[in-house]
Design a protein around this motif. Structure first.
Motif, PDB file in Angstrom:
ATOM      1  N   UNK A   1      44.123  41.443  23.660  1.00  0.00           N
ATOM      2  CA  UNK A   1      43.105  40.497  23.398  1.00  0.00           C
ATOM      3  C   UNK A   1      42.318  39.699  24.745  1.00  0.00           C
ATOM      4  N   UNK A   2      42.784  40.317  25.714  1.00  0.00           N
ATOM      5  CA  UNK A   2      42.237  39.736  26.927  1.00  0.00           C
ATOM      6  C   UNK A   2      41.271  40.727  27.819  1.00  0.00           C
ATOM      7  N   UNK A   3      40.042  40.450  27.965  1.00  0.00           N
ATOM      8  CA  UNK A   3      39.032  41.073  28.789  1.00  0.00           C
ATOM      9  C   UNK A   3      38.644  40.413  29.945  1.00  0.00           C
ATOM     10  N   UNK A   4      38.862  41.137  31.096  1.00  0.00           N
ATOM     11  CA  UNK A   4      38.482  40.839  32.386  1.00  0.00           C
ATOM     12  C   UNK A   4      37.290  41.670  32.938  1.00  0.00           C
ATOM     13  N   UNK A   5      36.396  40.573  33.676  1.00  0.00           N
ATOM     14  CA  UNK A   5      35.241  41.387  34.205  1.00  0.00           C
ATOM     15  C   UNK A   5      35.177  41.006  35.556  1.00  0.00           C
ATOM     16  N   UNK A   6      34.744  41.607  36.351  1.00  0.00           N
ATOM     17  CA  UNK A   6      34.273  41.623  37.770  1.00  0.00           C
ATOM     18  C   UNK A   6      33.042  41.850  38.038  1.00  0.00           C
ATOM     19  N   UNK A   7      32.260  40.914  38.611  1.00  0.00           N
ATOM     20  CA  UNK A   7      30.740  40.770  38.578  1.00  0.00           C
ATOM     21  C   UNK A   7      30.056  42.003  39.446  1.00  0.00           C
ATOM     22  N   UNK A   8      28.908  42.382  39.247  1.00  0.00           N
ATOM     23  CA  UNK A   8      28.245  43.328  39.813  1.00  0.00           C
ATOM     24  C   UNK A   8      28.264  43.063  41.511  1.00  0.00           C
ATOM     25  N   UNK A   9      28.121  41.733  41.999  1.00  0.00           N
ATOM     26  CA  UNK A   9      27.978  41.354  43.270  1.00  0.00           C
ATOM     27  C   UNK A   9      29.261  40.921  43.796  1.00  0.00           C
ATOM     28  N   UNK A  10      30.382  41.344  43.112  1.00  0.00           N
ATOM     29  CA  UNK A  10      31.858  41.151  43.537  1.00  0.00           C
ATOM     30  C   UNK A  10      31.992  39.551  43.972  1.00  0.00           C
ATOM     31  N   UNK A  11      31.240  38.691  43.325  1.00  0.00           N
ATOM     32  CA  UNK A  11      31.373  37.360  43.650  1.00  0.00           C
ATOM     33  C   UNK A  11      31.831  36.424  42.162  1.00  0.00           C
ATOM     34  N   UNK A  12      31.970  37.028  41.091  1.00  0.00           N
ATOM     35  CA  UNK A  12      32.393  36.349  40.386  1.00  0.00           C
ATOM     36  C   UNK A  12      33.185  37.262  39.321  1.00  0.00           C
TER      37      UNK A  12
END
Lengths: 110, 113
Positions: free
Chosen positions: A60-71
């Motif tokens: 149930x956990x979804x992790x995302x890394x931003x395109x700019x790798x800052x968030x």
């Protein structure tokens, strides 16, 4: 120095509701890690994200890394009482030390 | 088998005393860390050792002195304890210094009277 900001500091949800915590870095990160600390326990590693725009799922956990790798974000679908705890993101730039955010404390009411 | 073990789990002592916390990891990791977690849950890195050598020493009073007799052990000695030292101290280890997951011990809850 590198700063990692995490919001919200605290969230109280009803069981079954969704939850999201957000992490922002003052610098571009080489990787970001997420940890969970249960009340009275120690931080436990959940996942590491390395690539720009990366999305990873653990049940149930979804992790995302931003395109700019800052968030980054952690989203929990349909929370359960077992999800209670403090969720920390921790970011690293280059060869710097891992910097932890201040954490988001999640309370889930049955 | 516990991967990262710290002793003691609880430490209650008076201001001005000297105390030590021990940490051992059986994961074969090269890097070990000490963190301080205050009452607001903020996790702050104090020290990092890689193969017995100090590689990170954050702004920590020199009353705190880490010692690494070998790469499986990292102990923390604290002199002249102060009220502000009350916190939970976590030891952690990772395979190498850098972008590797860290494995934490159960923590040592230090209370200064």
């Amino acid at each position: 120095g590198q700063q990692v900001m995490q919001i919200p500091q605290y969230q109280h949800v009803q069981e079954g509701e969704d939850f999201t915590t957000y992490c922002n870095s003052s610098t571009t990160l080489s990787n970001i890690q997420w940890y969970k600390q249960r009340p009275g326990g120690h931080p436990v590693f959940l996942i590491q994200l390395v690539k720009s725009g990366e999305v990873k799922k653990q049940k149930r956990l979804t992790f995302q890394f931003g395109e700019a790798k800052k968030n980054s974000s952690l989203h929990i679908t349909a929370t359960q009482t077992t999800d209670v705890g403090t969720y920390f993101c921790a970011g690293q730039s280059g060869y710097s030390t891992l910097t932890f955010g201040k954490g988001t404390m999640l309370l889930v009411s049955p | 088998d516990t991967a990262v073990s710290q002793t003691p789990k609880y430490l209650v002592t008076q201001m001005g005393n000297d105390k030590s916390i021990k940490c051992e990891q059986n994961l074969g990791h090269d890097t070990m860390y000490w963190y301080k977690q205050d009452s607001k849950k903020f996790l702050k890195i104090m020290f990092s050792y890689n193969n017995k050598e100090l590689i990170i020493n954050e702004t920590v009073p020199n009353r705190f002195s880490p010692k690494s007799p070998d790469k499986a052990h990292l102990n923390l000695h604290i002199n002249s304890l102060e009220l502000g030292d009350s916190a939970v101290y976590f030891c952690a280890s990772s395979q190498v210094h850098g972008n590797q997951p860290q494995h934490f011990g159960d923590g040592t809850r230090l209370s200064i009277l």
